[in-house]
Scaffold this active site. Structure first.
Site, PDB file in Angstrom:
ATOM      1  CG  ASP A 149      35.472  16.192  21.560  1.00 53.68           C
ATOM      2  OD1 ASP A 149      35.061  15.044  21.764  1.00 53.68           O
ATOM      3  OD2 ASP A 149      36.164  16.492  20.575  1.00 53.68           O
ATOM      4  CB  CYS A 383      65.132  19.030   8.158  1.00 52.56           C
ATOM      5  SG  CYS A 383      65.552  20.106   9.639  1.00 52.56           S
ATOM      6  CG  LEU A 384      67.371  13.883  11.209  1.00 48.24           C
ATOM      7  CD1 LEU A 384      68.379  14.079  11.997  1.00 48.24           C
ATOM      8  CD2 LEU A 384      66.376  12.741  12.068  1.00 48.24           C
ATOM      9  NE  ARG A 464      65.790  23.098  20.324  1.00 55.50           N
ATOM     10  CZ  ARG A 464      65.075  22.127  20.251  1.00 55.50           C
ATOM     11  NH1 ARG A 464      65.072  20.988  19.807  1.00 55.50           N
ATOM     12  NH2 ARG A 464      63.491  22.395  20.660  1.00 55.50           N
ATOM     13  CG  HIS A 509      61.244  20.782   6.942  1.00 54.09           C
ATOM     14  ND1 HIS A 509      61.101  19.539   7.001  1.00 54.09           N
ATOM     15  CD2 HIS A 509      61.733  21.433   8.225  1.00 54.09           C
ATOM     16  CE1 HIS A 509      61.570  19.302   8.286  1.00 54.09           C
ATOM     17  NE2 HIS A 509      61.865  20.225   8.927  1.00 54.09           N
ATOM     18  CD  GLU A 511      59.014  18.814   4.275  1.00 49.58           C
ATOM     19  OE1 GLU A 511      60.157  19.185   3.461  1.00 49.58           O
ATOM     20  OE2 GLU A 511      59.201  18.508   5.351  1.00 49.58           O
TER      21      GLU A 511
HETATM   22  N1  GLN Z   1      66.629  17.400  14.811  1.00 43.38           N
HETATM   23  C1  GLN Z   1      67.422  18.120  13.859  1.00 43.38           C
HETATM   24  C2  GLN Z   1      67.707  19.456  14.288  1.00 43.38           C
HETATM   25  O1  GLN Z   1      66.985  19.872  15.362  1.00 43.38           O
HETATM   26  C3  GLN Z   1      66.647  18.116  12.588  1.00 43.38           C
HETATM   27  C4  GLN Z   1      65.214  18.707  12.809  1.00 43.38           C
HETATM   28  C5  GLN Z   1      64.209  18.364  11.417  1.00 43.38           C
HETATM   29  O2  GLN Z   1      64.346  17.532  10.940  1.00 43.38           O
HETATM   30  N2  GLN Z   1      63.076  19.193  11.444  1.00 43.38           N
HETATM   31  O3  GLN Z   1      68.226  20.087  14.142  1.00 43.38           O
END
Ligand code: GLN
Length: 542
Positions: A149, A383-384, A464, A509, A511
Site C-alpha cells: 500500500d 449509551c444511545l 455528547r 459503554h 462493553e
Molecule cells: N449520539 C448519542 C450522543 O452523542 C449517543 C452516543 C453513543 O451511543 N455513543 O450522546
C-alpha cells in the site's frame, strides 16, 4: 532493560487477523512474566477513527484516557488485560498534523520538510512513547493495511530504520500472510506469500517470522517451502489455521512454539512458566455445547458485525460465565422503523440497543425498547440505547408524545435527552464529546448496584448528549430509577425501570471493560436475566 520491539506487518490481503495475532502474542509474552504493550499504526489520513463511518472502519474503541481508537485495540486489551493509552494508536493524520504544526511554528528553522527524515522521525518518536508511557518491556507494533500500500510506506521505512537504531537483538519483524486454497486441486498456495516477502525485502525489511494464516491445515512440507523461499527458519514459519474461537489463538501459537522462538531471538529468558489453565478452561467452555439464548441486537450497522465488536465479545464473555451460548439476532433498526422484521423480536430472550449517532433508525430502536418494556424482556441499552429507553418511557408512560433527544429533534417540547447548558456552542464534530473514564456512584439496592456489588465504578464514555435533569422527578414518579450517578449527582449514568425484571440503560459503554475471564457485571446481569426468562418460557425445564 531497554524496550524490545516486535513489528507486525500484513501481506497478501487485509483481514488476515494481524490484530488478533498481535494480541495473542502479547498474551504469550505476558504469560512469561514480561510487561507488554501493543500499538497500532494506521496509515489512513484521518486523525482518529472517531469521525469515520462504522461501515468503513468497524467499531470505534474507546480507551480509559478517552482516545478514540481502532477496534484492534479492543483485541489487545481483551487478550492482554492491560489498559492501553492514546499513544497506542497512531494515524498518518496525527503524524502529519504534528509535523505541519511544528513547521508553522518555525521549529524546523527553515529546513525543507520531507517524508524522510521528518515524518519518519515523528513516527519513530511516537513508537518510542509507548514503552515510556506504559512502562512496557516489550512493545508490539502492528502496522495497518498490507505491504504494497502506498500509504503505509513511511511507517515501513520507520520500522526499517529502527532495526539499526535498536540493534538486531532488540527488534523482530513478523509478517502475517494468507495462504489461498485452490479448490480444484485442493492445494494451499505459498506464492503470494513469497511475493509479499519480496515486496517487504525491497523496502529493506527481512521478516524473522512468517505467520501463515489459512483456512485449512498447513502441511509440514509447506512450512519448509515457505522457510526456504522466504529465508526464515523452519520453526519461524507458524501456520495459523482459522478458528471460530478467537481466544484459542494464543494457545495455538504457543503450541507451535512462537513464544519461545520470539524471546529467544530477542535475547530474553522467560521469567515464569506460562500458565494457560485459565485460557484452556475458557476455550473448553466456549466449545462445550450449551443451551442457546437468542439475543436481539438492534442497530443501524447490523449487516457489518465489526461495528459492534466489543458488544458481541462482552455478550460472549458473560454467556461463558453463565453456562449458555448467545446467538445474536441482528436486527436492523431502520427496518423496524418501517414496521418490518418486528416478528423477530417475539421470541428473543433479551434485547440490546447499542450506541449510535444520527437519527436514522432511532424510531426502530425506540420500538424495540417499548417492546422490551411492555413484554418484560431483559433490555440493556448502551449509551444511545439508554437515551432512547428514556425517550420511549417519556413518550409512552408519561404520554409526552413528542419527547425526544435534542440530537434528533432540536425543537422538541420535551428534550428528555439534551446537551448540557455549557455544551450548546460546540460546532466541531471531532473530539468534542465526553470521552473516556468517569466515575459513577451506584445505589446499592438497585439492579445495577446488585450486579456490580460495588459503590463506585469507573466506566468509559463516548457521547455528547446527556439525560436532561429537568425530567428527573417526573420520570422517577412514573417508575424510572437512577441507579448510577456522577459523584456530584449532576449526571445520570445509569437508569433502570422499577417494574421490570431487567431494563437497564447506561450512559457509558460497559462493553469496553469486559474481559474474557472477567465479564462485565451489567452484561452478566443481563445474560442472567435472559437465561431466567428462557427457563420460564420453557416451563422451567431448560
Ligand atoms: N449520539 C448519542 C450522543 O452523542 C449517543 C452516543 C453513543 O451511543 N455513543 O450522546
Amino acid at each position: 532493560m531497554a524496550a524490545k520491539y516486535i513489528f507486525l506487518t500484513g501481506g497478501v490481503v487485509s483481514s488476515v487477523g494481524k490484530g488478533v495475532t498481535a494480541a495473542a502474542l502479547g498474551r504469550i509474552l505476558k504469560e512469561r512474566g514480561f510487561s507488554v504493550a501493543v500499538q497500532k499504526l494506521d496509515p489512513y489520513i484521518n486523525v482518529d477513527p472517531g469521525t469515520m463511518s462504522p461501515y468503513q472502519h468497524g467499531e470505534v474503541y474507546v480507551l480509559d484516557d478517552g482516545a478514540e481508537t481502532d477496534l484492534d485495540l479492543g483485541h489487545y486489551e481483551r487478550f492482554i488485560d492491560t489498559s492501553l493509552n492514546k499513544v497506542c494508536n497512531v494515524t498518518t493524520g496525527q503524524v502529519y498534523a504534528d509535523v505541519i504544526g511544528k513547521e508553522r511554528r518555525g521549529d524546523y528553522l527553515g529546513g525543507t520538510i520531507q517524508v524522510i527524515p521528518h515524518i519518519t522521525n515523528e513516527i519513530k518518536h511516537r513508537i518510542g512513547l509507548v514503552s515510556k508511557t506504559l512502562d512496557a518491556e516489550i512493545v508490539l507494533v502492528e502496522i495497518g493495511g498490507t505491504v504494497g500500500d502506498i500509504e503505509s510506506l513511511p511507517f515501513l521505512e520507520s520500522l526499517r530504520q529502527m532495526r539499526s537504531d535498536l540493534g538486531k537483538e532488540n527488534s523482530l519483524y513478523i509478517h502475517v500472510t494468507w495462504l489461498p486454497h485452490i479448490g480444484a486441486t485442493g492445494e494451499l498456495k505459498t506464492k503470494p506469500t513469497q511475493h509479499s516477502v519480496r515486496e517487504l525485502r525491497s523496502i529493506g525489511i527481512s521478516p524473522d517470522v512468517i505467520i501463515a494464516r489459512s483456512d485449512f491445515p498447513v502441511a509440514n512440507e509447506l512450512r519448509e517451502k515457505i522457510a526456504l523461499f522466504c529465508d526464515v527458519e523452519h520453526r519461524a514459519v507458524v501456520p495459523l489455521v482459522t478458528t471460530d474461537v478467537l481466544y484459542e489463538v494464543p494457545l495455538s501459537l504457543e503450541a507451535l512454539g512462537l513464544g519461545d522462538f520470539v524471546i529467544d531471538r530477542l535475547g530474553l529468558t522467560a521469567r515464569k512458566e506460562p500458565n494457560w489453565d485459565e485460557w484452556n478452561t475458557l476455550v473448553a467452555e466456549i466449545k462445550r455445547k450449551k443451551p442457546v439464548l437468542n439475543i436481539a441486537l438492534v442497530g443501524k450497522y447490523v449487516e457489518f458485525h465489526d461495528a459492534y465488536m466489543s458488544v458481541r465479545e462482552a455478550l460472549k464473555h458473560a454467556a461463558i460465565s453463565k453456562g449458555v451460548e448467545v446467538e445474536i439476532s441482528w436486527i436492523h433498526s431502520s427496518e423496524l422503523e418501517k414496521q418490518r422484521g418486528c416478528e423477530k423480536l417475539t421470541d428473543v430472550d433479551g434485547i440490546i440497543v447499542p450506541g449510535g449517532f444520527g437519527s436514522r433508525g432511532t424510531e426502530g430502536k425506540i420500538l424495540a425498547a417499548r417492546y422490551a418494556r411492555e413484554n418484560n424482556i431483559p433490555y440493556l441499552g448502551l449509551c444511545l440505547g439508554m437515551q432512547l429507553m428514556v425517550v420511549e418511557f417519556a413518550r409512552h408512560v408519561l404520554d409526552d408524545e413528542d419527547a425526544n433527544s435534542a440530537e434528533f429533534d432540536r425543537s422538541t417540547a420535551h428534550p428528555v435527552i439534551d446537551l448540557l447548558p455549557d455544551q450548546k456552542d460546540i460546532v466541531d464534530m471531532g473530539g468534542t464529546m465526553r470521552l473516556g473514564l468517569y466515575p459513577c456512584q451506584l445505589t446499592p439496592e438497585s439492579l445495577a448496584g446488585q450486579a456490580y456489588q460495588l459503590d463506585l465504578v469507573h466506566e468509559r464514555h463516548r457521547h455528547r448528549f446527556e439525560f436532561n435533569n429537568a425530567y428527573r422527578d417526573v420520570l422517577q414518579e412514573a417508575g424510572m430509577r437512577y441507579s448510577g450517578l456522577s459523584p456530584d449527582g449532576r449526571l445520570v449514568e445509569i437508569a433502570e425501570l422499577e417494574a421490570h425484571p431487567y431494563m437497564i440503560g447506561t450512559q457509558f459503554h460497559p462493553e469496553f471493560l469486559s474481559r474474557p475471564n472477567r465479564p462485565h457485571p451489567l452484561f452478566l446481569g443481563f445474560v442472567g436475566a435472559a437465561k431466567q426468562r428462557a427457563a420460564e418460557s420453557d416451563g422451567g425445564d431448560s
